[in-house]
Scaffold this active site. Structure first.
Site: not given
Ligand code: TYD
Length: 333
Positions: A123-125, A147, A151
């Site tokens: 993810t970009d997160e 979260y 990741k």
């Protein structure tokens, strides 16, 4: 070609399975999913009798089950993950188990059984809030929620396995997805359903947080291109450049469902809420020739139409009865 799609009963995984079966007549797809709350076999009920498709219930954090299911597989695409930030704030443990431990077991079997390729969906997160500019593949990881931290940890593990053992794993960082089959906890499906049902929608804080959006089919095409032609050990960002504040998405959905601004309910902001994400996806475009094909207006129209015409799916998500489907179709028979 035999492809293992983990998390194939979830939103992203089920869209990928549909894409693969539609695109490749000779493909064999194994869907390995533990059917946690976000796993919904109704998402793949239309293809459950396709001879090219098999469902196996199991968790990627279960080493033995993973060893069994990877036999003869040419490619693993790992969609199995806990993905909802709000849940990670309330109950982070499952995120550590699935997103870190699970990926560790997948990497171990790829190493042990010489699986030719694995694609890890991330993810970009992991880059944290990007107040201006864009994150490219080499930007520093600054995850700010349990979260995104889980990741990021998995991405580091993938990198270490590629460097240390030569494991052919590719990591992708994606912007926010939307499309059919998305579980009604995320912004677009939750707001669409609430608006269709005459309810209000909870906008966090001032609603000016910015996300970048991709329609699920464009994402499937990107993963396909990366799985076929991406370089093992490398990382690819998948983005569209379409970046808007949440309030703009909300107003668009309000307009499409015939509601008005009185449907907006401003609620307390998410803790540690990342203000903006933005990915630079030039590498994917220039090296692999991928470009998004669906504009946001087209994609959101298809999505809202899908939710309008899948009332039973929505009702079964809402009342939890989608959970019974596994028992009815696979256990009681
Ligand atoms: P979400 O769909 O949860 O994805 P992510 O947090 O991974 O980006 O949320 C998208 C954006 O919408 C995010 O800025 C949080 C916001 N949001 C709301 O304002 N209200 C809601 O009820 C939800 C679920 C999200």
């Amino acid at each position: 070609m035999k492809i293992l799609v983990t998390g194939g009963a979830g939103f992203m995984g089920s869209n990928m399975i549909h894409y693969l079966l539609k695109t490749y007549p000779d493909v064999e797809v194994v869907n390995f999913d533990d059917l946690t709350y976000a796993g919904n076999l109704l998402n793949v009920s239309d293809i459950e009798h396709d001879p090219r498709y098999t469902f196996v219930k199991g968790n990627i954090a279960d080493a033995k089950a993973v060893e069994k299911v990877v036999q003869g597989v040419d490619l693993i695409i790992n969609y199995a993950a806990e993905t909802h930030v709000d849940r990670s704030i309330l109950e982070p443990e499952a995120f550590i188990d699935t997103n870190i431990h699970g990926v560790f077991h997948l990497l171990e079997v790829v190493r042990k059984f010489n699986i030719p390729r694995m694609v890890q969906i991330s993810t970009d997160e992991v880059f944290g809030a990007v107040m201006e500019g864009e994150s490219d593949e080499d930007s520093k990881f600054e995850p700010r929620s349990p979260y995104s931290a889980s990741k990021a940890a998995a991405d580091h593990l993938c990198h270490s396995y590629a460097v240390t053992y030569g494991v052919p794993v590719i990591v992708t960082h994606s912007v926010n997805f939307y499309g059919p089959y998305q579980f009604p906890e995320k912004l677009i499906p939750l707001f669409t359903m609430n608006l269709l049902e005459g309810k209000t929608v909870p906008v966090y804080g001032d609603g000016m947080q910015i996300r970048e959006w991709i329609f699920t089919e464009d994402h499937c095409r990107a993963i396909d291109a990366i799985a076929q032609n991406g370089n093992p050990g490398e990382v690819y960002n998948i983005g569209t450049g379409f970046r808007v504040p949440n309030l703009e998405i909300t107003r668009k959905l309000i307009e499409m469902t015939g509601r008005d601004d009185s449907a907006i309910e401003y609620v307390k902001d998410r803790a540690g809420h990342d203000r903006r994400y933005a990915l630079n996806s030039n590498k994917l475009r220039t090296e692999l020739g991928w470009v998004p094909q669906v504009t946001f207006d087209e994609g959101i129209a298809q999505t809202v139409e899908w939710y309008k015409s899948h009332k039973e799916w929505i009702d079964r998500c809402r009342d939890g009865s989608y959970k019974d489907y596994y028992k009815q179709q696979y256990v009681d028979r």
